[in-house]
Design a protein around this motif. Structure first.
Motif, PDB file in Angstrom:
ATOM      1  N   ASP A  97       2.362 -28.292 -39.805  1.00 43.44           N
ATOM      2  CA  ASP A  97       1.232 -28.930 -40.497  1.00 43.44           C
ATOM      3  C   ASP A  97       1.222 -30.444 -40.294  1.00 43.44           C
ATOM      4  OD1 ASP A  97       3.599 -28.853 -42.003  1.00 43.44           O
ATOM      5  OD2 ASP A  97       2.541 -29.124 -43.890  1.00 43.44           O
ATOM      6  N   HIS A  98       2.179 -30.940 -39.482  1.00 45.74           N
ATOM      7  CA  HIS A  98       2.224 -32.364 -39.120  1.00 45.74           C
ATOM      8  C   HIS A  98       2.123 -32.570 -37.616  1.00 45.74           C
ATOM      9  CE1 HIS A  98       3.649 -33.794 -43.174  1.00 45.74           C
ATOM     10  NE2 HIS A  98       3.923 -32.504 -43.245  1.00 45.74           N
ATOM     11  N   THR A  99       2.318 -31.510 -36.847  1.00 43.21           N
ATOM     12  CA  THR A  99       2.390 -31.635 -35.382  1.00 43.21           C
ATOM     13  C   THR A  99       1.401 -30.725 -34.649  1.00 43.21           C
ATOM     14  OG1 THR A  99       4.120 -29.937 -35.342  1.00 43.21           O
ATOM     15  CG2 THR A  99       4.858 -32.235 -35.374  1.00 43.21           C
ATOM     16  N   GLY A 100       0.590 -29.980 -35.396  1.00 40.93           N
ATOM     17  CA  GLY A 100      -0.323 -29.031 -34.760  1.00 40.93           C
ATOM     18  C   GLY A 100      -1.329 -29.682 -33.833  1.00 40.93           C
ATOM     19  N   GLY A 101      -1.628 -30.963 -34.083  1.00 46.22           N
ATOM     20  CA  GLY A 101      -2.576 -31.676 -33.223  1.00 46.22           C
ATOM     21  C   GLY A 101      -1.952 -32.225 -31.949  1.00 46.22           C
ATOM     22  N   ASN A 102      -0.626 -32.078 -31.794  1.00 44.78           N
ATOM     23  CA  ASN A 102       0.011 -32.633 -30.590  1.00 44.78           C
ATOM     24  C   ASN A 102      -0.616 -32.100 -29.305  1.00 44.78           C
ATOM     25  OD1 ASN A 102       1.811 -33.944 -32.284  1.00 44.78           O
ATOM     26  ND2 ASN A 102       3.652 -33.147 -31.300  1.00 44.78           N
ATOM     27  N   LEU A 103      -0.899 -30.800 -29.284  1.00 48.34           N
ATOM     28  CA  LEU A 103      -1.433 -30.214 -28.053  1.00 48.34           C
ATOM     29  C   LEU A 103      -2.831 -30.767 -27.722  1.00 48.34           C
ATOM     30  CD1 LEU A 103      -0.809 -28.286 -25.755  1.00 48.34           C
ATOM     31  CD2 LEU A 103      -1.704 -26.405 -27.149  1.00 48.34           C
ATOM     32  N   PRO A 104      -3.799 -30.668 -28.640  1.00 49.76           N
ATOM     33  CA  PRO A 104      -5.119 -31.228 -28.304  1.00 49.76           C
ATOM     34  C   PRO A 104      -5.110 -32.746 -28.092  1.00 49.76           C
ATOM     35  CG  PRO A 104      -5.066 -30.472 -30.600  1.00 49.76           C
ATOM     36  CD  PRO A 104      -3.828 -29.950 -29.934  1.00 49.76           C
ATOM     37  N   PHE A 105      -4.158 -33.447 -28.680  1.00 48.98           N
ATOM     38  CA  PHE A 105      -4.113 -34.915 -28.531  1.00 48.98           C
ATOM     39  C   PHE A 105      -3.081 -35.363 -27.493  1.00 48.98           C
ATOM     40  CE2 PHE A 105      -5.590 -34.980 -33.149  1.00 48.98           C
ATOM     41  CZ  PHE A 105      -6.878 -35.419 -32.844  1.00 48.98           C
ATOM     42  N   HIS A 106      -2.668 -34.462 -26.609  1.00 49.19           N
ATOM     43  CA  HIS A 106      -1.497 -34.808 -25.784  1.00 49.19           C
ATOM     44  C   HIS A 106      -1.770 -35.867 -24.723  1.00 49.19           C
ATOM     45  CE1 HIS A 106      -2.983 -31.845 -22.785  1.00 49.19           C
ATOM     46  NE2 HIS A 106      -2.307 -32.581 -21.948  1.00 49.19           N
ATOM     47  N   ALA A 108      -2.568 -38.770 -25.587  1.00 51.60           N
ATOM     48  CA  ALA A 108      -1.900 -39.917 -26.208  1.00 51.60           C
ATOM     49  C   ALA A 108      -0.398 -39.774 -25.994  1.00 51.60           C
ATOM     50  CB  ALA A 108      -2.222 -39.971 -27.698  1.00 51.60           C
ATOM     51  N   THR A 109       0.328 -40.873 -26.172  1.00 48.41           N
ATOM     52  CA  THR A 109       1.783 -40.838 -26.019  1.00 48.41           C
ATOM     53  C   THR A 109       2.406 -40.428 -27.348  1.00 48.41           C
ATOM     54  OG1 THR A 109       1.665 -42.588 -24.372  1.00 48.41           O
ATOM     55  CG2 THR A 109       3.808 -42.226 -25.411  1.00 48.41           C
ATOM     56  N   ILE A 110       3.123 -39.302 -27.323  1.00 49.32           N
ATOM     57  CA  ILE A 110       3.699 -38.782 -28.565  1.00 49.32           C
ATOM     58  C   ILE A 110       5.161 -39.207 -28.676  1.00 49.32           C
ATOM     59  CG2 ILE A 110       4.144 -36.714 -29.959  1.00 49.32           C
ATOM     60  CD1 ILE A 110       1.842 -35.342 -28.409  1.00 49.32           C
ATOM     61  N   ILE A 111       5.491 -39.740 -29.832  1.00 48.21           N
ATOM     62  CA  ILE A 111       6.811 -40.345 -30.074  1.00 48.21           C
ATOM     63  C   ILE A 111       7.432 -39.692 -31.306  1.00 48.21           C
ATOM     64  CG2 ILE A 111       8.015 -42.531 -30.591  1.00 48.21           C
ATOM     65  CD1 ILE A 111       5.435 -43.962 -29.492  1.00 48.21           C
ATOM     66  N   ALA A 112       8.718 -39.364 -31.230  1.00 48.22           N
ATOM     67  CA  ALA A 112       9.394 -38.779 -32.396  1.00 48.22           C
ATOM     68  C   ALA A 112      10.907 -38.861 -32.221  1.00 48.22           C
ATOM     69  CB  ALA A 112       8.993 -37.312 -32.568  1.00 48.22           C
ATOM     70  N   HIS A 113      11.608 -38.550 -33.298  1.00 50.41           N
ATOM     71  CA  HIS A 113      13.063 -38.464 -33.228  1.00 50.41           C
ATOM     72  C   HIS A 113      13.475 -37.348 -32.254  1.00 50.41           C
ATOM     73  CE1 HIS A 113      17.129 -37.218 -34.615  1.00 50.41           C
ATOM     74  NE2 HIS A 113      17.283 -38.521 -34.623  1.00 50.41           N
ATOM     75  N   ASN A 115      15.422 -34.873 -32.472  1.00 48.29           N
ATOM     76  CA  ASN A 115      15.464 -33.502 -32.998  1.00 48.29           C
ATOM     77  C   ASN A 115      14.074 -32.891 -33.175  1.00 48.29           C
ATOM     78  OD1 ASN A 115      18.213 -33.519 -33.015  1.00 48.29           O
ATOM     79  ND2 ASN A 115      18.425 -33.940 -35.211  1.00 48.29           N
ATOM     80  N   VAL A 116      13.052 -33.718 -33.289  1.00 48.54           N
ATOM     81  CA  VAL A 116      11.680 -33.194 -33.374  1.00 48.54           C
ATOM     82  C   VAL A 116      11.317 -32.532 -32.052  1.00 48.54           C
ATOM     83  CG1 VAL A 116       9.250 -33.797 -33.656  1.00 48.54           C
ATOM     84  CG2 VAL A 116      10.973 -34.896 -35.099  1.00 48.54           C
ATOM     85  N   ARG A 117      11.629 -33.207 -30.970  1.00 48.14           N
ATOM     86  CA  ARG A 117      11.348 -32.619 -29.651  1.00 48.14           C
ATOM     87  C   ARG A 117      12.146 -31.322 -29.451  1.00 48.14           C
ATOM     88  NH1 ARG A 117       9.493 -33.621 -24.186  1.00 48.14           N
ATOM     89  NH2 ARG A 117      10.817 -32.349 -22.853  1.00 48.14           N
ATOM     90  N   LYS A 118      13.427 -31.360 -29.816  1.00 43.26           N
ATOM     91  CA  LYS A 118      14.261 -30.158 -29.667  1.00 43.26           C
ATOM     92  C   LYS A 118      13.672 -28.992 -30.462  1.00 43.26           C
ATOM     93  CE  LYS A 118      18.652 -32.545 -29.101  1.00 43.26           C
ATOM     94  NZ  LYS A 118      19.817 -33.004 -29.837  1.00 43.26           N
ATOM     95  N   ARG A 119      13.312 -29.254 -31.692  1.00 41.93           N
ATOM     96  CA  ARG A 119      12.811 -28.163 -32.545  1.00 41.93           C
ATOM     97  C   ARG A 119      11.423 -27.697 -32.117  1.00 41.93           C
ATOM     98  NH1 ARG A 119      15.854 -26.355 -36.420  1.00 41.93           N
ATOM     99  NH2 ARG A 119      17.574 -27.623 -37.200  1.00 41.93           N
ATOM    100  N   LEU A 120      10.565 -28.608 -31.685  1.00 42.55           N
ATOM    101  CA  LEU A 120       9.236 -28.182 -31.218  1.00 42.55           C
ATOM    102  C   LEU A 120       9.346 -27.319 -29.970  1.00 42.55           C
ATOM    103  CD1 LEU A 120       7.041 -31.387 -31.736  1.00 42.55           C
ATOM    104  CD2 LEU A 120       6.857 -29.223 -32.979  1.00 42.55           C
ATOM    105  N   ALA A 121      10.423 -27.509 -29.198  1.00 39.62           N
ATOM    106  CA  ALA A 121      10.597 -26.757 -27.955  1.00 39.62           C
ATOM    107  C   ALA A 121      11.235 -25.389 -28.169  1.00 39.62           C
ATOM    108  CB  ALA A 121      11.444 -27.584 -26.979  1.00 39.62           C
ATOM    109  N   PRO A 145       6.836 -34.387 -27.822  1.00 34.49           N
ATOM    110  CA  PRO A 145       6.922 -35.848 -27.698  1.00 34.49           C
ATOM    111  C   PRO A 145       7.477 -36.232 -26.326  1.00 34.49           C
ATOM    112  CG  PRO A 145       7.863 -35.112 -29.778  1.00 34.49           C
ATOM    113  CD  PRO A 145       7.596 -33.875 -28.970  1.00 34.49           C
ATOM    114  N   VAL A 146       6.917 -37.282 -25.737  1.00 36.34           N
ATOM    115  CA  VAL A 146       7.418 -37.730 -24.424  1.00 36.34           C
ATOM    116  C   VAL A 146       8.379 -38.907 -24.561  1.00 36.34           C
ATOM    117  CG1 VAL A 146       5.434 -36.901 -23.123  1.00 36.34           C
ATOM    118  CG2 VAL A 146       5.404 -39.223 -24.035  1.00 36.34           C
TER     119      VAL A 146
END
Ligand code: ZN
Length: 310
Positions: A97-106, A108-113, A115-121, A145-146
């Motif tokens: 409910d905080h990252t669902g827009g990552n795909l349609p907004f990709h 843009a440059t996505i930045i995160a900790h 562990n966010v990238r690890k868990r999203l993957a 996140p890139v």
């Protein structure tokens, strides 16, 4: 997480129901409400986590992006503020409910900790280590996140040094709190929420201990008049954060005392050990579920393994 997933959080409902419900949620009636907070920071409320938007000559930076089906509405809301492009997205944590827009907004440059990238993957089971349990399946690579960071990152845009600071093991194991120092605005992610007792993702490496530390650390560094955007709920003040932290500390101490006395979870629930904090019992996290959350944390009960922290 928001209270729309409440039916999944009670009783013995199966973990697999989580994403199905998210996909079935009707977003057609959701409207994005835009509020100017302070300086060049706006608050966008729709469904899911609150979005902060920094708007200026360099473009738009948003903190969190809600759900994919809301992307067009979020885009339209941003267009109502500026014609500048969306350039950066900071994810405060991995929840859908905080990252669902990552795909349609990709674009843009996505930045995160990290562990966010690890868990999203990966596939995750998020929950309170017990009866609250949901599956969040792996995201496609374009949604990840890139740019990731271990401790903190600063974005030098729109005339301010926007700083995302990682707070270990709070709501999850990848949380960031984001500060806009010139505008005097803070986005806490879900380390601070206004829906009552917080959901703490024990399965995702979270703890009340980390939430308390994160918020106390932030409060110690911030001016008293800073505007606080919670992960969920209305625009707040540091006084609201202080009250929330006090509740976390007091409830944690109350449950810890019972754990030390050798009480079982059932005994604590029957004895209503958190009765003095009943006003925080919400449709999403009831008093019994919060006792269970704290009990699981304090006794080391977990339903899912942690991503190894760097
Ligand atoms: Zn969350």
């Amino acid at each position: 997480m928001n209270n729309w997933i409440r039916p999944l959080a009670v009783g013995v409902l199966a973990a697999v129901a989580g994403i199905a419900a998210a996909q079935q949620q009707d977003f057609s009636k959701v409207e994005i409400k835009v509020t100017k907070v302070a300086g060049n920071v706006y608050l966008l409320e729709g469904a899911g986590g609150n979005i902060a938007a920094s708007v200026g000559d360099d473009g738009i930076v948003i903190v969190d992006d809600q759900f994919a089906p809301l992307a067009d509405k979020i885009r339209a809301a941003l267009k109502g503020i500026t014609t500048k492009p969306l350039r950066f997205i900071i994810n405060t944590h991995y929840h859908f409910d905080h990252t669902g827009g990552n795909l349609p907004f990709h674009d843009a440059t996505i930045i995160a900790h990290d562990n966010v990238r690890k868990r999203l993957a990966q596939n995750n089971v998020l929950g309170n280590g017990g009866s609250m349990k949901m599956e969040q399946p792996a995201n496609p690579p374009e949604a990840l996140p890139v740019i990731t960071f271990q401790h903190d990152v600063t974005l030098h845009v729109n005339g301010e040094d926007i700083r995302a600071l990682h707070a270990p093991s709070g709501h999850t194991d990848g949380d960031s709190i984001v500060f806009f120092p010139k505008s005097y605005v803070l986005h806490t992610g879900d380390d601070f929420v206004r829906y009552g007792f917080p959901f703490i993702d024990i399965g995702g490496g979270g703890s009340s201990k980390g939430m308390i530390a994160a918020l106390e650390g932030a409060m110690a560094q911030l001016p008293a008049d800073v505007k606080v955007i919670p992960g969920h709920g209305a625009l707040s003040t540091l006084t609201d954060v202080r009250d929330f932290v006090k509740m976390l500390k007091d409830t944690r101490a109350a449950v810890e005392k019972e754990v030390k006395a050798g009480k079982t979870l059932q005994q604590m629930q029957q004895a209503k050990v958190l009765a003095p904090w009943q006003k925080y019992s919400g449709p999403f996290v009831s008093t019994d579920l919060f006792i269970e959350t704290l009990y699981n944390e304090l006794t080391g009960t977990k339903t899912a393994g942690l991503v190894k922290h760097n």
